[in-house]
Design a protein around this motif. Sequence first.
Motif, mmCIF file in Angstrom:
data_model
loop_
_atom_site.group_PDB
_atom_site.id
_atom_site.type_symbol
_atom_site.label_atom_id
_atom_site.label_comp_id
_atom_site.label_asym_id
_atom_site.label_seq_id
_atom_site.Cartn_x
_atom_site.Cartn_y
_atom_site.Cartn_z
ATOM 1 N N LEU A 165 -22.216 -29.498 37.525
ATOM 2 C CA LEU A 165 -20.945 -30.190 37.290
ATOM 3 C C LEU A 165 -20.825 -30.660 35.840
ATOM 4 N N VAL A 196 -17.375 -35.518 33.199
ATOM 5 C CA VAL A 196 -17.958 -36.229 34.334
ATOM 6 C C VAL A 196 -18.980 -37.256 33.870
ATOM 7 N N GLY A 219 -16.190 -41.566 35.061
ATOM 8 C CA GLY A 219 -16.320 -40.315 35.808
ATOM 9 C C GLY A 219 -17.363 -40.435 36.910
ATOM 10 N N SER A 274 -16.169 -42.815 39.595
ATOM 11 C CA SER A 274 -15.150 -42.180 40.436
ATOM 12 C C SER A 274 -15.822 -41.363 41.538
ATOM 13 N N LEU A 275 -16.842 -40.597 41.139
ATOM 14 C CA LEU A 275 -17.562 -39.791 42.127
ATOM 15 C C LEU A 275 -18.240 -40.674 43.167
ATOM 16 N N LEU A 306 -15.750 -42.202 45.698
ATOM 17 C CA LEU A 306 -15.353 -41.204 46.696
ATOM 18 C C LEU A 306 -16.491 -40.960 47.684
ATOM 19 N N THR A 356 -19.153 -34.058 47.687
ATOM 20 C CA THR A 356 -18.236 -34.753 46.769
ATOM 21 C C THR A 356 -18.234 -34.076 45.400
ATOM 22 N N THR A 397 -16.543 -30.499 45.619
ATOM 23 C CA THR A 397 -15.072 -30.500 45.618
ATOM 24 C C THR A 397 -14.538 -30.890 44.236
ATOM 25 N N THR A 398 -15.260 -31.798 43.559
ATOM 26 C CA THR A 398 -14.854 -32.161 42.195
ATOM 27 C C THR A 398 -14.988 -30.954 41.267
ATOM 28 N N VAL A 413 -12.068 -28.684 41.743
ATOM 29 C CA VAL A 413 -10.875 -29.200 41.056
ATOM 30 C C VAL A 413 -11.016 -28.962 39.558
ATOM 31 N N GLY A 414 -12.217 -29.213 39.045
ATOM 32 C CA GLY A 414 -12.469 -29.039 37.610
ATOM 33 C C GLY A 414 -12.294 -27.597 37.163
ATOM 34 N N GLN A 421 -10.228 -23.166 47.551
ATOM 35 C CA GLN A 421 -11.172 -24.280 47.739
ATOM 36 C C GLN A 421 -11.726 -24.270 49.159
ATOM 37 N N LEU A 427 -8.250 -38.478 40.844
ATOM 38 C CA LEU A 427 -9.446 -39.011 40.186
ATOM 39 C C LEU A 427 -10.396 -37.871 39.817
ATOM 40 N N GLN A 428 -10.551 -36.921 40.728
ATOM 41 C CA GLN A 428 -11.429 -35.784 40.451
ATOM 42 C C GLN A 428 -10.882 -34.956 39.297
ATOM 43 N N THR A 474 -11.464 -36.903 36.094
ATOM 44 C CA THR A 474 -12.888 -36.896 35.769
ATOM 45 C C THR A 474 -13.291 -35.605 35.073
ATOM 46 N N THR A 475 -12.687 -34.513 35.501
ATOM 47 C CA THR A 475 -13.094 -33.198 34.975
ATOM 48 C C THR A 475 -12.178 -32.683 33.866
ATOM 49 N N HIS A 476 -11.118 -33.423 33.569
ATOM 50 C CA HIS A 476 -10.187 -32.989 32.517
ATOM 51 C C HIS A 476 -9.944 -34.135 31.542
#
Lengths: 337, 431
Positions: free
Chosen positions: A43, A50, A55, A58-59, A62, A296, A299-300, A303-304, A312, B278-279, B282-284
């Motif tokens: 990641l 992250v 970051g 946040s993880l 969640l 978690t 899935t992040t 999205v990234g 997904q 949030l995800q 976090t990644t952008h």
Amino acid sequence: MSTTITHGDPSLAAASPPPPKRRTARASSVLVYLSPVAMFVVLTLTTPGVLSTTGVMSLLVLASVLGLAAVGQTWAVMIGGIDLSIPATIGMANVLVTTLYAEGWGFPRIVLLVVVVSLAIGTANGLLSSLFGLHPLVVTLGMASLVTGSVLVATDGNTGGDVPGFITDAVSPVGSVWGIGVPAAVILWLATLAVVLLVERRTVFGRRLYALGSNERAARLALVRPVVVRVVVYSVGALCASAAGVLLAGFSGGASVSIGDPYLFSTITAVVVGGTSLLGGAGTYARTVAGVLVTTMFTTLLVGLEIGPNMQQVMLGVAILLLITVYGRDRHVAQRL
Amino acid sequence: MTAPSTPETSRAGWRRSALAVLLVGFVVLLTACGGLSADEDGDSASADEYTALGTGKPATEADTAALEDVPASARDAYAGFWHSTRLGPNPYADWKPSKAPWKFCYSSSYQGNTWRQEGLTVAEGIVDQLDEQGLVDGDMIVSDADNNASLQATQVNTMVQKGCDVVLVMQPPTVGLCNAFESAKDAGVLVVVMQTGTDCTNAIQSDFGSYFAGQTSAKWLVEKTGGEGTVVMCDGIPGVAAAEARQAGATQVFEEAGLTVEHITGEWTPSTIKSQMLQYLTTHPDDVAGVWDGGVCAVPVTEAFEQAGRDLPFVTGFEGACAWLANWKKTDKESIGFTQGAGQGVVEAFKVALRMLAGQQPELNTLLYPLPEINASNFDEFYKPEMTLSSGCNAQPLDGESVPSSYYDDLFSGGDEPATFESRLDQLPVK
């Protein structure tokens, strides 16, 4: 009870290297606990953002909500059952907190009510599945419908309300507790983790948990009372699910009786990815925590990488199948002798 | 290795075959009753006259031709209709309405949230008013299918058997109810589907122009961002026609403007939206120029930006939730949205039903209308101090309805003047 299984000279057996199956089990354990680390490395390499404090928090926020919701699923699976009432319990707590707080109830009073209702749900699940010999899948499914329906009848579908500000802060990635820059939800999850592992590893109840999941008949002969274990397991599960429901009220800023729906699939996923056998008698919440962190972060990562929602789903399915193929092939404890 | 056949195994095989035959017979029986169907094609006699459902696809020649046949006064609301509905002739063209009093019935796919409760409350209020005019036969029958299509089909069938003259269907699934609608039509019952598109061509549909609404908010965002940077689209439930239609409208605008478009999938669920945002953040780490709301997104997206310590960009709204208005007031960041409460959808469906009960006939099977817009120029008229970030209510149209009754004059012909009622949307609680 007699055992006819022999392993030859015990001293010789102790000196010999572990049999291949035990080595495989150990390797799978190592893999389970290494997988969150590996996932974090992937990641951070793919999405460097992250690595910021926000970051990471946040993880963890969640993960903490999912982690709390997954306590009950883990223990239910360990005793050879399953808990399908977790989403409904989350929704119940979520709606009770917001609607009653909007009506002027004090927060401690609301928590007391949520605890009582959760214990009632857990006790009913445990009693029905024990005393009537019903499969927990059916019992908890019926309970889920009963709880959701009751909430809708009680509120007439008007599930809006208000959320205490400190609950919103508890799930904020920039929240803190006593000056420590860690959100309260994460602290609560860590405290729950410590208690759950202590119970699993250092208490008589923990031994009974594994005994019941391994072989109910043998557990009965060892004076384990299945009804008590099941009532405690489903009650603890309901209490933790309710805690997740309360936190979700702060997270989403409102209430919905169906807010817990995504947590049926995700809690089972976390348990399975953690490698706890769905056959019961083995596993630990520590493995589920690894599963929570992996899912978690995964899935992040999706999205990234800007992967669409349909893909997904595909990727998540492939990942689950891969992981359980690698370390989820253990036979039931009773079949290993 | 094959096990040798014994009398026991033969009997077991025979029993399995008998059980399979019984199961098949049971499914056939259910299908005959109209409860279930695996092969629905709407009104089979005239299915070819209707355009195909093209969710997420570009317009076909048939779509373009059908759009040109829509009266000019309503054409904007029908833009991109193929994403959420099929367009064609009125399936009730040969239908003769019974004389008043009429029995009204309300079939909802789900009633477990505040939005749905608002719709039912408004429907009950309208029926009460019509009852005072002597136009109603008995109490309105209400059903909740708990998102179960086959259960809703059975409930519609039951309503027909109980003598309903009009069945108002709130947000049914896109497919799965066509046979039940056909049975109702055959029995002379008027079915009006509200607030969502359907693949069934044998019911009258009353819905807002999702594509047009998506375009409108996207154009605003393009203007506010200056047409530069990255826009995050907060999408609804994948595959749901209403979500895909508004997303298609917005996508077209963003592509034409040359903006970079990225997506999160919020599924119209605040907790999922906030997790996804949030995800994403976090990644952008790069700046986000704006966020387009496909439904329910504005408040959780704003919270995600605040809690991630990022500057809040322009965020559109969609359904005009009270919480979104409170959020706008709190952040003082201009936005755009619409009034899209369930109540106003029910009001439009009753207008359509009452026109048809008065003998008027629509030219088309689907009646789309535009939604009133909430923007900076009229914000103060919609915002109320009692609105909070946790409010579950929706802003209501300032005129008490999405469109004036005269909007339908070009879409209907013949018949008498319909019965009238007050929407009373302004009397709904703000909480």
